[in-house]
Design an enzyme around this catalytic site. Structure first.
Site, PDB file in Angstrom:
ATOM      1  N   CYS B 153      42.591  30.283  35.169  1.00  0.00           N
ATOM      2  CA  CYS B 153      42.871  28.713  36.663  1.00  0.00           C
ATOM      3  C   CYS B 153      41.921  29.522  37.924  1.00  0.00           C
ATOM      4  O   CYS B 153      40.540  28.902  38.144  1.00  0.00           O
ATOM      5  CB  CYS B 153      43.720  28.723  37.470  1.00  0.00           C
ATOM      6  SG  CYS B 153      45.307  27.910  35.698  1.00  0.00           S
ATOM      7  N   ASP B 211      35.422  47.721  43.838  1.00  0.00           N
ATOM      8  CA  ASP B 211      37.048  47.523  44.704  1.00  0.00           C
ATOM      9  C   ASP B 211      37.270  48.810  45.438  1.00  0.00           C
ATOM     10  O   ASP B 211      36.555  49.395  46.058  1.00  0.00           O
ATOM     11  CB  ASP B 211      38.065  48.016  43.542  1.00  0.00           C
ATOM     12  CG  ASP B 211      38.183  49.259  41.997  1.00  0.00           C
ATOM     13  OD1 ASP B 211      37.173  50.085  42.922  1.00  0.00           O
ATOM     14  OD2 ASP B 211      38.772  49.294  41.394  1.00  0.00           O
TER      15      ASP B 211
END
Lengths: 316, 316
Positions: B153, B211
């Protein structure tokens, strides 16, 4: 009077499976067995040896076998091609290919390749779908429970060895064949130790899972933190399975009680064999490879029946 | 003359999806929308708020919603019950439930629960099956290519925002809508940053994944080690997406070129908004949650159509 220790030859366990496969191919499939494709994408000597060895066993038992050597950069595409090819019924990749090189996916590239194999062709039973079902104790592919999941070959080989040694009690209902048994596994890899622990716990055993840093008790799909030492766990176990991939590791024999089944699944000998054979009642299995290959054939036939035969037949 | 920066409200992106859902339920489903079950198995305030918030949005749009509060020890069983219940069309678990507690499976217990949700009901699109398909760019559930996979989502919400902002070029063929675009994502979690990188790379973008320890370039399913610094990658990017889950992190504004789309997907504001709005041509999306919920509804409808409607209809 206590029994002397005995050594068990994996060939004795594998032979009936191999013979049944051969006979089934000859009679039911009119000599045309399913087709297994092996992928070799490295220069690793032991991978090549394993490839030759699986190939010979397959051909011996009536399975069509093709070895495809590809550069590792082409491996993923080659696997996807085989996934789509209706003439290929099983896929086996000889690892390591990329070693620890990471993938887009998060794990290693080798993990990614492993997960890319179609569930209809994964003879090793190690792709994410079968792993997920194994850990959730889902035993069938379909809702109607007619198509059994395949299970990873090496752990399945250990199960068959334990059945052969009557550790499994088939008088008890399904899911409870190992009820009351304690089993210690010294290895928690995603390929062998962990799925094996899950399978044995699914069958009712209390499984102590030992790695270099921790000891867990696995019981019926649950992980339980426990306070025993590995020595205490091993001493009260009916079965000890060692899978430590270094030559220097030896299972301390003070951990082995009389009458224990000891299975060495590592490529190195994790046990001082001569000393182990002095312990009364011990049953020792030094090698499992032949049973692993028999299970690979068995998985291939199950996939063939589940996804390729129409109408489906039920083999074993 | 350069354009001033503009701020984009997620509601504007979400509204048409929400309206289409409402209308579809009213007309095609005669007012009876599919049923979503949310599981709350913790005392986490923000999980409870998210549960209330998704529930309200669903009910507003004609979706039946039921919140089930269970102790975490019963969560796995409760999810399996819902998997089997033909009256449940979608399942959503509000994490964290077990935090970092490990599972039998290898990952955390939360990962395990996530992977236990049926592919027919996984509105988040984060179970192993959909993850695996996403990373392999397999877009359909079925061989006939009639049933589309659901996508996670939050990453899907970002895609819809980028479509809204015309970053997607639909004049180019499928799989190339983002060809020539560079996108930097500061986050590589398995829930947001990594699947988002995969989706954007599947659509043709060069994605720099940042990251704390490393920078990778993701391009068409391949991970490429690269030598740029995060600053260099960001500076040449058309889009920068930040998802750093700490209040102290702020995107250095020297990294942001004129005309860049900046999307903050973190719950903390990763950007000094006033300063960012001084950079000409910037388009800034401070929050994505409303679009995420719209995508959750969209996934629910897709699962409903794929697996529950007979004969199947094609919605969107």
């Amino acid at each position: 009077m206590s029994q002397p220790a005995v050594k068990i030859n994996a060939s004795d366990v594998a032979a009936p499976f191999s013979a049944a496969m051969k006979e089934y191919v000859r009679t039911e499939l009119r000599g045309i067995g399913p087709k297994l494709v092996g992928f070799l994408a490295n220069d690793d000597d032991s991978a090549r040896k394993y490839a030759e060895w699986t190939g010979k066993a397959c051909v011996r038992d009536g399975i069509r076998y093709e070895l495809r050597e590809v550069p590792k950069e082409r491996l993923q595409e080659a696997v996807e091609d085989a996934n789509r090819d209706p003439e290929v019924h099983g896929i086996l990749v000889y690892y390591p290919c990329f070693g620890t090189f990471p993938s887009f996916y998060g794990g290693t590239m080798d993990d990614f390749i492993r997960d890319s194999i179609s569930i209809k062709k994964d003879v090793e039973g190690l792709c994410q779908y079968y792993r997920g079902n194994l850990y959730r104790n889902i035993r069938y592919v379909d809702d109607e429970r007619t198509q059994k999941c395949v299970l990873p070959c090496t752990p399945l080989a250990i199960v068959k060895i334990l059945e052969h040694l009557n550790v499994y009690n088939f008088a008890q209902p399904e899911g409870e064949h190992l009820l009351g048994k304690r089993i210690t596994i010294i290895n928690r890899s995603d390929i062998v130790g962990r799925p094996l622990a899950a399978m044995l716990a699914n069958d009712g055993a209390d499984v102590y899972s030992v790695d270099i840093n921790s000891l867990y008790l696995f019981r019926r799909g649950k992980l339980i933190e426990c306070t025993e030492t590995p020595e205490e766990a091993a001493k009260k176990s009916d079965v000890i399975i060692t899978g430590v991939p270094v030559a220097s590791y030896k299972l301390p024999l003070s951990w082995v009680s009389e009458g224990t089944v000891v299975i060495n699944v590592a490529s190195h000998k994790n046990v001082d064999e001569a000393a182990l054979m002095q312990i009364p009642g011990v049953k020792y299995v030094p090698l499992v490879g032949k049973v692993t290959v028999a299970m690979l054939e068995r998985n291939l036939m199950r996939l063939y029946e589940n996804f390729h035969m129409k109408p489906r037949k039920m083999w074993q």
